[in-house]
Design a protein around this motif. Structure first.
Motif, PDB file in Angstrom:
ATOM      1  N   THR A  78       0.950  -1.097   0.201  1.00 52.23           N
ATOM      2  CA  THR A  78      -0.010  -0.093  -0.105  1.00 52.23           C
ATOM      3  C   THR A  78       0.941   1.167   0.046  1.00 52.23           C
ATOM      4  OG1 THR A  78      -0.136   0.338   2.503  1.00 52.23           O
ATOM      5  CG2 THR A  78      -1.660  -1.089   1.429  1.00 52.23           C
ATOM      6  N   GLY A  79       0.219   2.449  -0.151  1.00 56.33           N
ATOM      7  CA  GLY A  79       0.905   3.528  -0.038  1.00 56.33           C
ATOM      8  C   GLY A  79       1.584   3.855   1.132  1.00 56.33           C
ATOM      9  N   SER A  80       1.060   3.254   2.118  1.00 59.05           N
ATOM     10  CA  SER A  80       1.840   3.521   3.489  1.00 59.05           C
ATOM     11  C   SER A  80       2.884   2.629   3.810  1.00 59.05           C
ATOM     12  CB  SER A  80       0.539   3.523   4.648  1.00 59.05           C
ATOM     13  OG  SER A  80      -0.043   2.368   4.516  1.00 59.05           O
ATOM     14  N   GLY A  81       3.253   1.662   3.109  1.00 58.02           N
ATOM     15  CA  GLY A  81       4.249   0.734   3.137  1.00 58.02           C
ATOM     16  C   GLY A  81       3.794  -0.461   3.636  1.00 58.02           C
ATOM     17  N   ARG A  82       2.477  -0.554   4.029  1.00 61.15           N
ATOM     18  CA  ARG A  82       1.829  -1.923   4.624  1.00 61.15           C
ATOM     19  C   ARG A  82       1.673  -3.011   3.526  1.00 61.15           C
ATOM     20  NH1 ARG A  82      -2.557  -0.537   8.859  1.00 61.15           N
ATOM     21  NH2 ARG A  82      -2.051  -2.380   9.628  1.00 61.15           N
ATOM     22  N   GLU A 101      -9.669   0.648  -1.203  1.00 61.87           N
ATOM     23  CA  GLU A 101      -9.909   1.100  -0.002  1.00 61.87           C
ATOM     24  C   GLU A 101      -8.877   0.654   0.959  1.00 61.87           C
ATOM     25  OE1 GLU A 101     -11.910   2.223   3.620  1.00 61.87           O
ATOM     26  OE2 GLU A 101     -12.290   2.701   1.523  1.00 61.87           O
ATOM     27  N   LEU A 102      -7.979  -0.585   0.795  1.00 64.26           N
ATOM     28  CA  LEU A 102      -6.727  -0.850   1.387  1.00 64.26           C
ATOM     29  C   LEU A 102      -5.616   0.216   1.279  1.00 64.26           C
ATOM     30  CD1 LEU A 102      -7.153  -4.468   1.189  1.00 64.26           C
ATOM     31  CD2 LEU A 102      -7.628  -3.163   3.147  1.00 64.26           C
ATOM     32  N   GLY A 103      -5.746   1.029   0.150  1.00 63.96           N
ATOM     33  CA  GLY A 103      -4.712   1.945   0.053  1.00 63.96           C
ATOM     34  C   GLY A 103      -3.443   1.549  -0.956  1.00 63.96           C
TER      35      GLY A 103
END
Length: 256
Positions: A22-26, A166-168
């Motif tokens: 994801t964009g947040s690194g997750r 939705e999960l990014g």
């Protein structure tokens, strides 16, 4: 992307759609699967599927489709199956189109584009989308999840795009997952048989190029659906009626 495909014998387009960053690194959990229908699953296919610890199946097909091609998931006590009783039109729109259109390349692309504009607002699709998200919110860390329709590309592609967004997961990756149907399916093997079946059922001759346009996917189709949806976050909360806490639980269940 090719390592995501499971080469099953009787199930087309079966592949993983988790394990994206994801964009947040997750990272999205690696227990999400998408495919076409399962009525022709072989014994070897069933053995492969049994090893995936499937606990939830979102079946986006209409009642008439499920009756014609029964799935072995129904009746499996360990598996929750989400499906809709909404019948929609008396006859599936694609069958009417195949019988009545000129089956030109342009008419097929126009039909598919208009189908995608309607797809997110079909009551049956909305119900299964909603139940699929709610099921994922309650899923355990080892629970496998499958979303499928008849071919695993249109209704299924829409669900996967909404969930990954939705999960990014970034838009380019979501699009690649959607378009990968064009590589995951062995069109050289299935197209001749489908063309023969159509001729038997409708008396229509459909060209190779035209048939592939009908069986494959295009970025323009997904774009048409997303244009109608507008903001995907608002669609999930407004059109599908999902609560913020439900969607947060989906993220907690699927993001590592």
């Amino acid at each position: 992307m090719k390592d995501r495909v499971f080469p099953l014998e009787g199930v087309h387009n079966f592949r993983r759609f988790g394990d994206f960053e994801t964009g947040s690194g997750r990272k999205v959990a690696n227990r999400l699967y998408r495919s076409g229908q399962f009525s022709r699953a072989s014994e070897r296919d069933r053995e492969t599927l049994a090893g995936l610890n499937i606990r939830q199946v979102a079946d986006l097909r209409r009642p008439r489709e499920r009756e014609a091609e029964p799935s072995f998931w129904t009746g499996e006590q360990a598996v929750s199956v989400y499906e809709s009783d909404h019948a929609g039109a008396a006859e599936p729109p694609h069958l009417v189109f195949l019988r009545e259109s000129d089956m030109s390349f342009d008419s097929i692309r126009e039909f598919m584009t208009q189908t995608y504009r309607r797809l997110p607002f079909d009551e049956g699709n909305k119900f299964v989308f909603q139940q699929g998200f709610r099921g994922l919110a309650e899923s355990g860390p080892e629970d496998g999840f499958i979303v499928h329709c008849a071919a695993g590309k249109d209704r299924t592609g829409m669900f996967c795009a909404l969930l990954l967004t939705e999960l990014g997961v970034d838009e380019e990756t979501v699009r690649k997952d959607y378009l990968f149907t064009n590589e995951a399916v062995d069109f050289d093997r299935i197209t001749p048989a489908i063309r023969r079946r159509l001729k038997e059922q409708t008396g229509r001759e459909v060209g190779e190029r035209e048939m592939r346009a009908f069986l494959g996917v295009e970025a323009a189709y997904l774009d048409a659906a997303m244009e109608e949806i507008g903001d995907p976050r608002e669609y999930l909360r407004g059109e599908l009626g999902l609560e913020d806490d439900e969607l947060e639980r989906v993220k907690r269940a699927l993001l590592t």
